[in-house]
Design a protein around this motif. Structure first.
Motif, PDB file in Angstrom:
ATOM      1  N   ALA A   1       0.839  -1.204   0.000  1.00 57.34           N
ATOM      2  CA  ALA A   1       0.000   0.000   0.000  1.00 57.34           C
ATOM      3  C   ALA A   1       0.869   1.247   0.000  1.00 57.34           C
ATOM      4  O   ALA A   1       1.280   1.739   1.050  1.00 57.34           O
ATOM      5  CB  ALA A   1      -0.939  -0.011   1.212  1.00 57.34           C
ATOM      6  N   MET A   2       1.133   1.771  -1.194  1.00 59.29           N
ATOM      7  CA  MET A   2       1.935   2.985  -1.327  1.00 59.29           C
ATOM      8  C   MET A   2       1.198   4.089  -2.077  1.00 59.29           C
ATOM      9  O   MET A   2       1.137   5.228  -1.626  1.00 59.29           O
ATOM     10  CB  MET A   2       3.252   2.685  -2.053  1.00 59.29           C
ATOM     11  N   THR A   3       0.615   3.779  -3.231  1.00 61.00           N
ATOM     12  CA  THR A   3       0.075   4.793  -4.135  1.00 61.00           C
ATOM     13  C   THR A   3      -1.082   5.558  -3.492  1.00 61.00           C
ATOM     14  O   THR A   3      -1.967   4.969  -2.862  1.00 61.00           O
ATOM     15  CB  THR A   3      -0.391   4.139  -5.438  1.00 61.00           C
ATOM     16  N   GLU A   4      -1.082   6.878  -3.705  1.00 64.61           N
ATOM     17  CA  GLU A   4      -2.093   7.746  -3.110  1.00 64.61           C
ATOM     18  C   GLU A   4      -2.734   8.638  -4.172  1.00 64.61           C
ATOM     19  O   GLU A   4      -2.090   8.961  -5.183  1.00 64.61           O
ATOM     20  CB  GLU A   4      -1.464   8.625  -2.029  1.00 64.61           C
TER      21      GLU A   4
ATOM     22  N   SER B   1       4.250   7.377  -8.747  1.00 62.16           N
ATOM     23  CA  SER B   1       5.525   7.514  -9.438  1.00 62.16           C
ATOM     24  C   SER B   1       6.509   8.359  -8.637  1.00 62.16           C
ATOM     25  O   SER B   1       7.717   8.196  -8.760  1.00 62.16           O
ATOM     26  CB  SER B   1       5.295   8.142 -10.818  1.00 62.16           C
ATOM     27  N   ASP B   2       5.985   9.282  -7.848  1.00 57.54           N
ATOM     28  CA  ASP B   2       6.822  10.123  -6.997  1.00 57.54           C
ATOM     29  C   ASP B   2       6.482   9.861  -5.540  1.00 57.54           C
ATOM     30  O   ASP B   2       5.674  10.569  -4.941  1.00 57.54           O
ATOM     31  CB  ASP B   2       6.619  11.596  -7.334  1.00 57.54           C
ATOM     32  N   PRO B   3       7.079   8.823  -4.925  1.00 60.44           N
ATOM     33  CA  PRO B   3       6.756   8.505  -3.533  1.00 60.44           C
ATOM     34  C   PRO B   3       7.183   9.598  -2.565  1.00 60.44           C
ATOM     35  O   PRO B   3       6.800   9.581  -1.400  1.00 60.44           O
ATOM     36  CB  PRO B   3       7.529   7.205  -3.279  1.00 60.44           C
ATOM     37  N   GLY B   4       7.962  10.574  -3.043  1.00 58.28           N
ATOM     38  CA  GLY B   4       8.325  11.696  -2.183  1.00 58.28           C
ATOM     39  C   GLY B   4       7.126  12.528  -1.789  1.00 58.28           C
ATOM     40  O   GLY B   4       7.209  13.323  -0.840  1.00 58.28           O
ATOM     41  N   GLN B   5       5.992  12.368  -2.495  1.00 60.18           N
ATOM     42  CA  GLN B   5       4.774  13.105  -2.159  1.00 60.18           C
ATOM     43  C   GLN B   5       3.906  12.357  -1.147  1.00 60.18           C
ATOM     44  O   GLN B   5       2.747  12.728  -0.927  1.00 60.18           O
ATOM     45  CB  GLN B   5       3.961  13.373  -3.426  1.00 60.18           C
ATOM     46  N   LEU B   6       4.458  11.333  -0.543  1.00 59.97           N
ATOM     47  CA  LEU B   6       3.722  10.520   0.425  1.00 59.97           C
ATOM     48  C   LEU B   6       3.070  11.393   1.491  1.00 59.97           C
ATOM     49  O   LEU B   6       3.736  12.178   2.161  1.00 59.97           O
ATOM     50  CB  LEU B   6       4.697   9.535   1.078  1.00 59.97           C
ATOM     51  N   SER B   7       1.761  11.249   1.657  1.00 57.32           N
ATOM     52  CA  SER B   7       1.046  12.062   2.648  1.00 57.32           C
ATOM     53  C   SER B   7       0.472  11.242   3.799  1.00 57.32           C
ATOM     54  O   SER B   7       0.143  11.807   4.847  1.00 57.32           O
ATOM     55  CB  SER B   7      -0.087  12.846   1.972  1.00 57.32           C
TER      56      SER B   7
ATOM     57  N   GLY C   1      -4.449   8.121   6.685  1.00 56.55           N
ATOM     58  CA  GLY C   1      -4.238   8.506   5.298  1.00 56.55           C
ATOM     59  C   GLY C   1      -5.138   7.727   4.363  1.00 56.55           C
ATOM     60  O   GLY C   1      -5.990   6.938   4.803  1.00 56.55           O
ATOM     61  N   ARG C   2      -4.947   7.963   3.080  1.00 61.86           N
ATOM     62  CA  ARG C   2      -5.799   7.341   2.062  1.00 61.86           C
ATOM     63  C   ARG C   2      -4.937   6.867   0.900  1.00 61.86           C
ATOM     64  O   ARG C   2      -4.028   7.574   0.455  1.00 61.86           O
ATOM     65  CB  ARG C   2      -6.854   8.338   1.568  1.00 61.86           C
TER      66      ARG C   2
ATOM     67  N   ILE D   1       2.437  -1.457   4.442  1.00 59.57           N
ATOM     68  CA  ILE D   1       1.902  -0.094   4.346  1.00 59.57           C
ATOM     69  C   ILE D   1       3.046   0.909   4.414  1.00 59.57           C
ATOM     70  O   ILE D   1       3.879   0.850   5.330  1.00 59.57           O
ATOM     71  CB  ILE D   1       0.898   0.184   5.474  1.00 59.57           C
ATOM     72  N   MET D   2       3.069   1.843   3.475  1.00 60.65           N
ATOM     73  CA  MET D   2       4.061   2.904   3.514  1.00 60.65           C
ATOM     74  C   MET D   2       3.423   4.177   4.072  1.00 60.65           C
ATOM     75  O   MET D   2       2.381   4.621   3.589  1.00 60.65           O
ATOM     76  CB  MET D   2       4.640   3.186   2.125  1.00 60.65           C
ATOM     77  N   ALA D   3       4.043   4.735   5.095  1.00 57.29           N
ATOM     78  CA  ALA D   3       3.574   5.972   5.704  1.00 57.29           C
ATOM     79  C   ALA D   3       4.781   6.804   6.113  1.00 57.29           C
ATOM     80  O   ALA D   3       5.870   6.274   6.349  1.00 57.29           O
ATOM     81  CB  ALA D   3       2.684   5.690   6.912  1.00 57.29           C
ATOM     82  N   ARG D   4       4.580   8.106   6.217  1.00 57.12           N
ATOM     83  CA  ARG D   4       5.653   9.005   6.627  1.00 57.12           C
ATOM     84  C   ARG D   4       5.625   9.160   8.152  1.00 57.12           C
ATOM     85  O   ARG D   4       4.689   9.727   8.706  1.00 57.12           O
ATOM     86  CB  ARG D   4       5.504  10.368   5.956  1.00 57.12           C
ATOM     87  N   LEU D   5       6.642   8.624   8.810  1.00 59.73           N
ATOM     88  CA  LEU D   5       6.728   8.731  10.258  1.00 59.73           C
ATOM     89  C   LEU D   5       7.102  10.164  10.641  1.00 59.73           C
ATOM     90  O   LEU D   5       8.120  10.694  10.189  1.00 59.73           O
ATOM     91  CB  LEU D   5       7.764   7.747  10.804  1.00 59.73           C
ATOM     92  N   GLU D   6       6.251  10.772  11.448  1.00 60.71           N
ATOM     93  CA  GLU D   6       6.493  12.155  11.885  1.00 60.71           C
ATOM     94  C   GLU D   6       7.632  12.206  12.894  1.00 60.71           C
ATOM     95  O   GLU D   6       7.991  11.203  13.521  1.00 60.71           O
ATOM     96  CB  GLU D   6       5.206  12.727  12.504  1.00 60.71           C
TER      97      GLU D   6
END
Length: 390
Positions: free
Chosen positions: A131-134, A140-146, A160-161, A176-181
Motif C-alpha cells: 500500500a503505497m500509491t495515493e 511515481s513520486d513517492p516523495g509526495q507521500l502524505s 491517510g488514504r 503499508i508505507m507511511a511518513r513517520l512524523e
C-alpha cells in the motif's frame, strides 16, 4: 564469453510449465469467477492447488523458505512460460503483487515477521498488498507521500488514504508505507509497516473499475483511520521505506516483463494461426504482405524483449543492482509488447475486439502493464539522468 543457451534441465522445466498452463490453467479462462475485478479468491485457491499438485507452487522462493531459489535468469525463463495464460502466474503464486512482496519480505523481514506474514503467502494460503500509491501523487513520486504515522514510544497511529492498491480486497498480509512524523524515539521519514488486513483502522472503501482483470481482488481504494500498530510492526528500519521500495521494484519491473512476454507470445500464436487459416482475396491472409509484416514485426519485438530482459537479469545475477537496465527493460518491453498485442488485434480483425479469443483481454491488460511499477515516462526520465551523468 556470451552464452545465450538454456541448460537442458531448465528448458525441460520451461516446457513442463508451459504444458501445465496449457492443459490445466487455460480452461479456466472462461470461468465466470474470472471477473471484471480479476479472479476471485476461490478461483485463485483452486488454481494454486493445481500448481501445488505439480510441485510448481512458489518456485521462486528462497530454498530455506521452501522454494527453489531461482536465479533471475531462471525466473525469466519460467515466468515467460507461466505467462502463456494470465492465470498461470496466479496459479504458480508468482503474480504481482505477491511475488514482489515475497521478495521484499525475504530480504528485510525479521524471523518473527517471516513466520507470521511471509510464510502464509509463500504457501499460497493468503495474499498480500503493498500500500503505497495515493490519490495526491505518491505513486511515481513517492516523495509526495502524505499518509502519516505518529509514534508515542509504544504504538504507531497511521492515518491517510491510498488507491490503486492491488489485491486489497481479501488480502491478509499488508505492507503499508507511511511518513513517520518527527518523534523523540525513532528516525522519522517514509517507513514500512506490517499488519493483517482485518486490523481495525483499515477501511476498504471500494474496488475500482479498471481496464485490466488479471489481479486477484482488483485495485482498491483504502483509508486508514487511526490504524494503531505496535512497534514490532515496523518492517526493517524507520525512515528507510524508499530504499526498501527500490529493493523491491527493480526485480519486480523485470518479473512483470517476463510474465507479459509470455502473454504476448500467446497472442502472437493465435494471430499466426488465424493468418494461416483465414482467407481473403484468394489466399490465406498471412500470405498478404500487410499481414505478414505485422507478424514479422511482432517476432522481432518478442526476440528483442526477451534479450533485454535476460541481460538485466544476468546483471542482477552477477551482483549488479541493474536499476538503469531494469528501467530500460520496463520502459521498452512494456511499450513493445503493447504494440505486439495491438498488431495481433489487427491481424484478427473483427474477432480481435471480441472475446472469441483471449487476445482482446491481453490487449487491455497489456495497456495497463505500461503503467505498472512506474510509467514509461518516469523510467525514461531516470534513464536520461543516468545518461547525462555519464
Amino acid at each position: 564469453m556470451i552464452d545465450f543457451s538454456i541448460p537442458a534441465d531448465l528448458a525441460a522445466e520451461r516446457d513442463r510449465v508451459r504444458q501445465f498452463v496449457i492443459d490445466k490453467i487455460v480452461p479456466y479462462e472462461r470461468d465466470p469467477r474470472l471477473t471484471s475485478h480479476g479472479p476471485t479468491d476461490e478461483l485463485r485457491q483452486e488454481l494454486v492447488e493445481l500448481a501445488r499438485a505439480e510441485k510448481l507452487l512458489t518456485v521462486q522462493a528462497p530454498v530455506e523458505l521452501g522454494g527453489r531459489g531461482l536465479t533471475h535468469v531462471e525466473q525469466a525463463v519460467l515466468y515467460e512460460a507461466a505467462g502463456w495464460s494470465t492465470l498461470g502466474p496466479v496459479a504458480m503464486n508468482c503474480a504481482a503483487p505477491d511475488e514482489g512482496n515475497m521478495f521484499l519480505l525475504s530480504k528485510v523481514a525479521n524471523p518473527e515477521q517471516i513466520d507470521r506474514y511471509l510464510m502464509p503467502v509463500i504457501t499460497g494460503q493468503q495474499r498480500s498488498v503493498f500500500a503505497m500509491t495515493e490519490p495526491g501523487g505518491a505513486g511515481s513520486d513517492p516523495g509526495q507521500l502524505s499518509t502519516s504515522a505518529t509514534f508515542d514510544g509504544e504504538n504507531f497511529v497511521v492515518n491517510g488514504r491510498k488507491w490503486l492498491i492491488t489485491g486489497a480486497d481479501g488480502a491478509k498480509t499488508w505492507i503499508i508505507m507511511a511518513r513517520l512524523e518527527a518523534n523523540p524515539h525513532l528516525p522519522e521519514g517514509p517507513t514500512l509497516f506490517l499488519t493483517e488486513g482485518d486490523t481495525p483502522g483499515i477501511v476498504i472503501e471500494r474496488t475500482m473499475n479498471t481496464m485490466d482483470r488479471n489481479y486477484v481482488g482488483g485495485h482498491g481504494v483504502v483509508r486508514f483511520e487511526n490504524l494503531t500498530l505496535p512497534k514490532e510492526s515496523v518492517l526493517g528500519e524507520t525512515g528507510q521505506a524508499l530504499r526498501y521500495a527500490q529493493l523491491r521494484l527493480a526485480p519486480a519491473r523485470l518479473t512483470h516483463c517476463m510474465r507479459w512476454l509470455g502473454a504476448a507470445e500467446r497472442a502472437q500464436s493465435i494471430a499466426v494461426e488465424h493468418a494461416r487459416t483465414r482467407t481473403a482475396f484468394g489466399k490465406p491472409i498471412g500470405e498478404h504482405e500487410g499481414v505478414s509484416f505485422l507478424l514479422a514485426d511482432n517476432e522481432i519485438a518478442l526476440h528483442q524483449c526477451r534479450l533485454t530482459i535476460w541481460h538485466a537479469c544476468w546483471l542482477m545475477d552477477n551482483g549488479h543492482k541493474a536499476r538503469h537496465e531494469s528501467s530500460i527493460a520496463k520502459s521498452s518491453v512494456s511499450e513493445e509488447l503493447f504494440k505486439v498485442a495491438d498488431r495481433c488485434v489487427q491481424v484478427l480483425g473483427g474477432i480481435g475486439i471480441s472475446d472469441e479469443t483471449v487476445v482482446e483481454m491481453i490487449f487491455r491488460d497489456m495497456r495497463a502493464f505500461r503503467l505498472y511499477d512506474g510509467p514509461t515516462e518516469v523510467h525514461k526520465w531516470a534513464i536520461g539522468r543516468q545518461v547525462l551523468r555519464g
